[in-house]
Design an enzyme around this catalytic site. Sequence first.
Site, PDB file in Angstrom:
ATOM      1  CG  ASP A  73      -2.094   0.921   1.070  1.00 31.95           C
ATOM      2  OD1 ASP A  73      -2.431   1.266  -0.079  1.00 31.95           O
ATOM      3  OD2 ASP A  73      -2.681   1.309   2.091  1.00 31.95           O
ATOM      4  CG  HIS A  83      -4.176  10.647   2.596  1.00 31.66           C
ATOM      5  ND1 HIS A  83      -5.201  10.511   3.513  1.00 31.66           N
ATOM      6  CD2 HIS A  83      -3.278   9.675   2.899  1.00 31.66           C
ATOM      7  CE1 HIS A  83      -4.936   9.494   4.327  1.00 31.66           C
ATOM      8  NE2 HIS A  83      -3.774   8.977   3.981  1.00 31.66           N
ATOM      9  CD  GLU A  87      -6.014   4.852   4.729  1.00 34.88           C
ATOM     10  OE1 GLU A  87      -5.274   4.158   4.009  1.00 34.88           O
ATOM     11  OE2 GLU A  87      -5.584   5.616   5.623  1.00 34.88           O
ATOM     12  CD  GLU A 112      -5.350   2.856  -0.312  1.00 38.55           C
ATOM     13  OE1 GLU A 112      -4.561   2.280  -1.097  1.00 38.55           O
ATOM     14  OE2 GLU A 112      -5.169   2.941   0.914  1.00 38.55           O
ATOM     15  CG  ASP A 118      -5.711   0.411   3.701  1.00 39.24           C
ATOM     16  OD1 ASP A 118      -5.685  -0.705   4.245  1.00 39.24           O
ATOM     17  OD2 ASP A 118      -4.893   1.317   3.948  1.00 39.24           O
ATOM     18  NE  ARG A 175      -7.822   6.427   9.718  1.00 41.40           N
ATOM     19  CZ  ARG A 175      -7.110   6.223   8.609  1.00 41.40           C
ATOM     20  NH1 ARG A 175      -5.854   5.816   8.656  1.00 41.40           N
ATOM     21  NH2 ARG A 175      -7.663   6.423   7.425  1.00 41.40           N
ATOM     22  CD  GLN A 183      -3.012   3.892  10.799  1.00 43.16           C
ATOM     23  OE1 GLN A 183      -4.233   3.866  10.630  1.00 43.16           O
ATOM     24  NE2 GLN A 183      -2.206   4.487   9.940  1.00 43.16           N
ATOM     25  CE  LYS A 235      -3.506   1.958   7.321  1.00 42.75           C
ATOM     26  NZ  LYS A 235      -4.248   2.846   6.414  1.00 42.75           N
ATOM     27  CB  THR A 257      -7.383  -4.918   2.150  1.00 39.51           C
ATOM     28  OG1 THR A 257      -6.479  -4.667   3.220  1.00 39.51           O
ATOM     29  CG2 THR A 257      -7.200  -3.866   1.055  1.00 39.51           C
ATOM     30  CD  GLU A 305      -7.437  12.634   4.215  1.00 39.07           C
ATOM     31  OE1 GLU A 305      -7.635  11.443   3.909  1.00 39.07           O
ATOM     32  OE2 GLU A 305      -6.983  13.466   3.418  1.00 39.07           O
TER      33      GLU A 305
END
Lengths: 409, 409
Positions: B120, B127, B194, B196, B228, B232, B235, B248, B252, B355
Amino acid sequence: MPPFDVPEGDPFGPHNLPYGVFSLTDPAGAPERRVGVRLGDHVLDAGAAAHALGSPYAGLLAQPTLDPLLAAGRTAWSDVRRALTAWVTVPAHRETLAPHFHPLSDVTLHLPFTVADYVDFYASENHARNVGQIFRPDAADSLTPNWKHLPIGYHGRSGTVVVSGTDVVRPSGQRKAPADTAPVFGPSIRLDIEAEVGFVVGTPSEQGRPVPLGDYRDHVFGLCLLNDWSARDIQAWEYVPLGPFLGKSFATSVSAWITPLDALDDARVAPPVRTHPLLPYLDDASEEPGGYDLRISVAINGHVVSEPPFSTMYWTAAQQLAHMTVNGASLRTGDLYGSGTVSGASEGERGSLLELTWNGRDALELPDGKRTFLEDGDEVTLTAWAPGPGGTRVGLGEVRGLITPAVSP
Amino acid sequence: MPPFDVPEGDPFGPHNLPYGVFSLTDPAGAPERRVGVRLGDHVLDAGAAAHALGSPYAGLLAQPTLDPLLAAGRTAWSDVRRALTAWVTVPAHRETLAPHFHPLSDVTLHLPFTVADYVDFYASENHARNVGQIFRPDAADSLTPNWKHLPIGYHGRSGTVVVSGTDVVRPSGQRKAPADTAPVFGPSIRLDIEAEVGFVVGTPSEQGRPVPLGDYRDHVFGLCLLNDWSARDIQAWEYVPLGPFLGKSFATSVSAWITPLDALDDARVAPPVRTHPLLPYLDDASEEPGGYDLRISVAINGHVVSEPPFSTMYWTAAQQLAHMTVNGASLRTGDLYGSGTVSGASEGERGSLLELTWNGRDALELPDGKRTFLEDGDEVTLTAWAPGPGGTRVGLGEVRGLITPAVSP
């Protein structure tokens, strides 16, 4: 009569019986890969032996990889091992089995299983403290705040795991010295080793379902030696904020022989005393001893430079497995996880050149000259043994790799 | 006559033809998996069609996965696509092919290829700057010093890549708020997405040999959408110093349809202007445009919360491939690499809840209530389209996942 009468004290006697995959080197011989079991300096063609003896395990053993055996699960692993032990120790089988033994010198050894996911941990407190002191000399604590609460790990590249004896091409990449304004590109000038032990998962698990500490032996088949080649200059520039990538992904070498956990019962020891309370899913106080007394030796061009003791590892393989799956991540047959660099408390027990030379400050004196990091043509060999039953030693084979020059991009 | 007369403007017309793997959902139907090609709201059983037409590509297409097609290489990919285009557009084939089309509503879609290594990246400057501002508000620069010099990436867990529609169990793990003295264990309370794009490698490469920028199309077969999933809180506590791991690795999700690069020629755009000089192996100034104009849409429970523009990605897929292999790391058929979260410059273009809610400070107002991070029962859907030939749209399918409650360890 060889191969049966293995000399007393041989670390590959019938108390060991590690598994690998071999083919006959002789170009006139059959080229196909087969599961082999090592006895002394011979390999038993396990599938052919099973067929010759009419064993029900021929289906698991007459295979080009260990994958079917790995997938068969704990009961099958113990049953097959019991059968193999009988085959190589009961004199009545000698005549039947003799044609299925090959001298090690006549065979080529291959990567013995299909590597699914590869994870590398960071479980030696000595190693983590050394690295912290080298790279963060001003930090109040050489360990990061999470280190004593969880076994730190990350995913590596499974596609570049290679078997012992495979040459390692010096990687190129970006590096930037602190004084430089921009990175430069070129062959790594700080190529290093990491002496580790790798754990091989057999039994898969379901996505969404953590594997508890106590189920470790149901999932892990055995262990191997592992050299996590590391380009320190590439790693230092790339690793913030998402961790090591190209500094590690060019090659990871594993020994050709996988030692089953069942051969290591006499090597089990308690891990170091825990200095911090553990969350319940990692608390192994009431579990069987989770450490292993493995004596590793690191040699460069035949000269021993370090003897890292695996018994000093703070986090155990069972804890690593429980942590790796506590978020619901599933296991697959062939998952491989590395212990992290094994470093003991003393200078002669460090598992990387980074630590042995204190980041290049103190060169090692080898018979063929000084070394800070690896030079082209250097061959690194990791070997190890563990205490076996009745004062024997269980040999863990070796992982060997020769550094060849960088290629132009 | 359906399925041939796809309505004008359908993003899955004969200009698209993405590949997937399906089985018939009807329990009385044949359960085996087959390669399918999407046309409108139907799936063509590509292997059966090839057999019916006596095509030489039956060997590649009459398979339970895309793996053989992926391994066949660029020339075969273009040849097979040309053949498929003819099959679905030349009226003479209609009668022969009609029995081999199935309505999408009658099929189950599966993970279409065997994921080898999963990497990844972190290629959106918007971002990376948002994350930097959120987590390192006092830093002089919201980007780390390496960000403009190399596409930062790391390895993820390939064994937990799942196809669109697979439920995602909320992960549990350790988290520690800054004020806490020790970590606590429990279900993640900051579960995020996420948005992607994933790139699928077909042609392998040799260990020790970098793949240059210009060879991108020889190695990469096509792309998919990728979510993904990210915890948080897990992480944040685990990721120093070795990067994201359990935050993570629980899941996925990828779309069921792989869009071949050949369908995206009209979507190619130049990437953003580079603000820093690039080392030669990453310098794409003289290459064909490496960006893609993909318009992504992120919806929670059917309500669109963001529309990230892929054309804003600073690093291209070709640069990521060149970087990933510049150290000699080899590629395997089935390697998957994610672009990194796609975030545009404006608030409504951000590809993560981190975000969009500025780390939970600004809740989103959804029809069914406020959201900072995901709740159990939330379903997240990513969709996307790209400009196609003659003003058409190329649909990229969707990646969908429903959050189910955490399980007890």
